[in-house]
Structures are given as structure tokens and as C-alpha cells.
Design an enzyme around this catalytic site. Structure first.
Site, PDB file in Angstrom:
ATOM      1  N   GLU A   1      47.283 100.052 102.112  1.00  0.00           N
ATOM      2  CA  GLU A   1      47.176 101.485 102.482  1.00  0.00           C
ATOM      3  C   GLU A   1      46.778 102.325 101.276  1.00  0.00           C
ATOM      4  OE1 GLU A   1      50.737 102.921 104.431  1.00  0.00           O
ATOM      5  OE2 GLU A   1      51.013 101.074 105.558  1.00  0.00           O
TER       6      GLU A   1
ATOM      7  N   GLU B   1      58.531  98.937 105.191  1.00  0.00           N
ATOM      8  CA  GLU B   1      59.397  99.905 104.482  1.00  0.00           C
ATOM      9  C   GLU B   1      60.888  99.728 104.769  1.00  0.00           C
ATOM     10  OE1 GLU B   1      57.853 103.830 105.296  1.00  0.00           O
ATOM     11  OE2 GLU B   1      55.894 103.353 104.459  1.00  0.00           O
TER      12      GLU B   1
HETATM   13  C1  XIL Z   1      51.050 107.768 108.444  1.00  0.00           C
HETATM   14  C2  XIL Z   1      49.791 108.259 109.161  1.00  0.00           C
HETATM   15  O1  XIL Z   1      48.715 108.206 108.260  1.00  0.00           O
HETATM   16  C3  XIL Z   1      49.989 109.662 109.684  1.00  0.00           C
HETATM   17  O2  XIL Z   1      48.888 110.068 110.472  1.00  0.00           O
HETATM   18  C4  XIL Z   1      51.273 109.750 110.497  1.00  0.00           C
HETATM   19  O3  XIL Z   1      51.499 111.089 110.880  1.00  0.00           O
HETATM   20  C5  XIL Z   1      52.443 109.239 109.698  1.00  0.00           C
HETATM   21  O4  XIL Z   1      52.180 107.912 109.260  1.00  0.00           O
HETATM   22  N1  XIL Z   1      53.177 104.291 105.351  1.00  0.00           N
HETATM   23  C6  XIL Z   1      52.781 103.642 106.489  1.00  0.00           C
HETATM   24  C7  XIL Z   1      51.846 104.314 107.426  1.00  0.00           C
HETATM   25  O5  XIL Z   1      53.120 102.475 106.677  1.00  0.00           O
HETATM   26  O6  XIL Z   1      52.054 103.928 108.761  1.00  0.00           O
HETATM   27  C8  XIL Z   1      51.921 105.824 107.315  1.00  0.00           C
HETATM   28  O7  XIL Z   1      50.898 106.395 108.128  1.00  0.00           O
HETATM   29  C9  XIL Z   1      51.776 106.230 105.867  1.00  0.00           C
HETATM   30  C10 XIL Z   1      52.875 105.656 105.027  1.00  0.00           C
END
Ligand code: XIL
Length: 397
Positions: A289, A170
Site C-alpha cells: 500500500e 493490522e
Molecule cells: C483506506 C481507503 O484507502 C479509504 O478509501 C477508506 O476510507 C479507508 O481505508 N490500511 C489499509 C487500507 O489496509 O485498507 C486502508 O484503505 C488504508 C490503510
């Protein structure tokens, strides 16, 4: 020419399927693909099917179903949180490897690969690091050295145990940010400048010559305007092209795939086109994801099926778009969902104004939803000539 870097894993997958068919055909029941796991069906294509794993849920002795599904339906796991810097090094100099090691052991026992997530990100950084930078006790030079050490330490520890690392996550802003012109965002760009990206990949490669190194981001499922000033996918495309031109060892681009049914989203061919364009640069691709959330209106919360059904259907359709695009492009080597059950999804905690949910492929009681069935049928009904076995690149030096 690029092809020399690539190694076909398809033959193994095809052999596995043939063997499977033979075994099943000789048993009393005929081969029934709908009875197979996502994991087994993914193997037909050489495609890893992954999930993010919540370690608290995995360790909850009162909830054996979580562990059972995590072990059987998936061929790959990602730590939802425990490989993030704040979890690994909560106090300076003291690494807490326990939960991350536990996940790596779980994967080994279940013959799963591990996607490493994440080395460099502006979120979930340890407090000692961000406050040290804020109060000036950590200088820019020291910060860069801390990042080098962190990457080296973590990648070295899991050398040979991880298939893909999200090296940088990101790094690019969104068109809805301020200023709206796309730019490198967040803590690392602010303090080290955009050069940290190339450094991070080089440090990771130095620590493990064989792991695949990924850039990972959201909102890059398809190209939009094509203008790097406001098209995030185009910006990321130009960025990775630039890194490759500088001979930075980047092997792939991970598209997170966090979608919502309230948005327009994309069709399969638009997503396929984006994957193909990254592939043409000589990169692997992956969905890393995936979840597709919906607004939880009062009627949804009250159980009104007239509002719930269209959401579940739209969610399934969007999961399917990403899966079909992945299957269509041979460089797409893994498809990972961000949690598999609504019971533990990050969505209700994160998106609460208005409340959102229903984002995963199993409901809160571990009943497979329509999205699960659609992913399964995509895997079942895909094959030659349009869907061919995956091609995994050799790590770039
Ligand atoms: C999220 C997790 O799912 C949560 O439990 C945490 O509180 C915050 O992060 N993009 C990403 C992930 O790359 O690491 C994130 O995960 C969601 C968005």
C-alpha cells in the site's frame, strides 16, 4: 531445504525481456526503457507492480485517463475498498459482489493479477456485525462462526482468480498506542482472542489451496529497537514465526509502506534487512500500500515551490528506498501503490489535522511526478549480480 518450496519465475521474465529487446532492436527506433511502463519494467525482474483501485474513479466516464493508466502502468490491482466486509455484506446474509467482480473482470481483461484485500480487519466492518456484538445479540461463538463463513464464502468465490490474499490486516498495536507495550489490538482480538489469526489462515487455505496467504500491516518497514515490547516489526516477526511453528498456512508478510516525509523513515539497507529476515523464515514479502504523504502547509497550498520541491523530492526518495529494498530481496514479489494519482488519494480525507497530501506518483492532472520517475529508474538500472529475478513460494499447506 526451504528452497524446495520456491519456484523460479525469473526465467519467464528474462525470456520476455530478451524477446522485447529483439523486437525493439529490429524496429526503427532503438530500445528505450524510459518509454516502457512500470508494469513492463517490473516484468524484467518478475516483479508485479500494483495499484489500489477506486471503483468510482474507474467507472467515471468523464475520467478515461484513470482507467487507462490503471490498465497500462500496472500488472496487479487491489480493491481499495470493495472487498472489505462492509462493502461485500452490507446487510446480513446478502452479499453484494458487483463492484468486486467488476474489478476482477477488469484485471482479467488487462492480464493483471489481483491482490485480495481484505478478509479480517477491525475497520470497515458491517454495522449489523459490530452492533450485534455490542448489544449481545451475536455471541462469541456465533461471531467466530460468522468469520469462518465470511472467509470461506469470499475466498471460494474468487478461487483461482486472486494471487495473494491479505488474510489478516493490522492486528498489532503501535508504540504510540495506549498501553504502549505492543499487543494484539482491535475488535477480533478483543472478542475472539489472538487465536483468530491461526483460524483465519486455516479457513482461507481450506477454501483455496493455491492462493498465497499474507499477513499485512503498516509501520513494519524496518526493525527498530529489536525489543518486541516496543518494536512493532519485531513483534510481527515473532508472531509469524510462532504461526509457522504451529504449522499455520501463512505464505507472506505484506508491508503496507504508508510513509510521510515529516518522519525520519529508513534507508534502503534497513528496509532490505527487514525483508531478508522475513524471507529467512521461509516467507514471501511484498509492499502492499505504498504512498508517501507530506504536510500541506499554507505555503504548499499557496503553490510556494520552496516548500513543495523538498516534499516531492523526499517523497520520491522514500518510494525509491522501498522499491530498491524490494528489488534487492528475491522474495519480494509485488510492489503496490495505494492509488496512483493525488486526484483520488485517501490521504487528504484521512489525514486532515494538519492537512496532508501529495502522497502518490502522479499529480491531480495525471502528470507523473518525480516519484514515478525514480521508481522507473530503479527498475531500469537494477540487474545482476545484486538484483535477481523474483522467487515465488508454493502455497504452504
Ligand atoms: C483506506 C481507503 O484507502 C479509504 O478509501 C477508506 O476510507 C479507508 O481505508 N490500511 C489499509 C487500507 O489496509 O485498507 C486502508 O484503505 C488504508 C490503510
Amino acid at each position: 531445504m526451504k528452497l524446495r518450496r520456491w519456484m523460479a519465475v525469473g526465467a519467464v521474465a528474462v525470456a520476455t525481456v530478451t524477446a522485447l529487446n529483439t523486437v525493439q532492436a529490429t524496429a526503427s527506433r532503438p530500445y528505450d526503457p524510459t518509454a516502457q511502463s512500470l508494469r513492463t519494467l517490473g516484468l524484467r525482474h518478475g516483479l508485479q507492480i500494483g495499484t489500489a483501485v477506486d471503483m468510482a474513479a474507474l467507472n467515471n466516464a468523464n475520467d478515461p485517463q484513470y482507467r487507462q493508466i490503471a490498465a497500462t502502468e500496472f500488472s496487479s490491482v487491489t480493491a481499495e475498498n470493495v472487498m472489505k466486509w462492509e462493502s461485500l455484506e452490507p446487510t446480513r446474509g446478502n452479499y453484494n459482489w458487483g463492484p468486486a467482480d467488476q474489478l476482477v473482470d477488469f484485471a482479467k481483461r488487462n492480464k493483471q493479477t489481483v491482490r485480495g484485500h481484505v478478509l479480517v480487519w477491525q475497520n470497515q466492518l458491517p454495522g449489523w456485525l459490530t452492533s450485534g456484538v455490542a448489544d449481545g445479540s451475536i455471541s462469541t461463538q456465533e461471531l467466530r462462526e460468522l468469520l469462518r463463513k465470511h472467509i470461506t464464502t469470499v475466498v471460494s468465490r474468487y478461487k483461482g482468480k486472486i494471487s495473494q490474499w491479505d488474510v489478516v490486516n493490522e492486528a498489532v498495536s503501535d508504540p504510540w498506542d495506549n498501553p504502549p507495550t505492543l499487543h494484539y489490538k482491535g475488535f477480533w482480538a478483543q472478542h475472539l482472542g489472538p487465536g483468530y489469526l491461526a483460524d483465519a489462515f486455516r479457513w482461507a487455505r481450506a477454501a483455496d489451496p493455491k492462493v498465497l496467504l499474507f499477513y499485512n500491516d503498516y509501520n513494519i518497514e524496518a526493525f527498530g529497537s529489536g525489543n518486541p515490547a516496543n518494536d512493532k516489526t519485531q513483534f510481527v516477526y515473532d508472531m509469524v514465526k510462532g504461526l509457522l511453528a504451529e504449522r499455520v498456512p501463512i505464505d507472506g508478510v505484506g508491508s503496507q509502506g504508508h510513509l510521510g516525509t515529516q518522519y525520519g523513515n529508513y534507508d534502503t539497507l534497513q528496509v532490505t534487512d527487514a525483508l531478508k529476515r522475513f524471507t529467512a523464515l521461509g516467507l514471501a514479502t511484498a509492499f502492499t500500500e505504498v504512498d508517501v504523504r507530506s504536510e500541506m502547509t499554507e505555503a504548499v497550498q499557496a503553490g510556494d515551490s520552496a516548500e513543495i520541491n523538498p516534499r516531492l523530492q523526499a517523497s520520491a526518495a522514500n518510494f525509491s528506498v522501498l522499491m530498491k529494498a524490494c528489488l534487492a530481496v528475491r522474495s519480494c514479489i509485488s510492489f503496490t501503490v495505494w492509488g496512483f494519482t493525488d486526484k483520488y488519494s485517501w490521504v487528504p480525507n484521512w489525514f486532515n489535522n494538519p492537512p496532508e497530501g501529495l502522497a502518490t506518483i502522479y499529480d491531480e492532472n495525471y502528470q507523473p511526478k518525480r516519484a514515478y520517475q525514480e521508481l522507473k529508474s530503479d527498475l531500469i538500472f537494477a540487474g545482476p549480480p545484486y538484483v535477481l529475478p523474483r522467487i515465488t513460494p508454493n502455497p504452504r499447506r
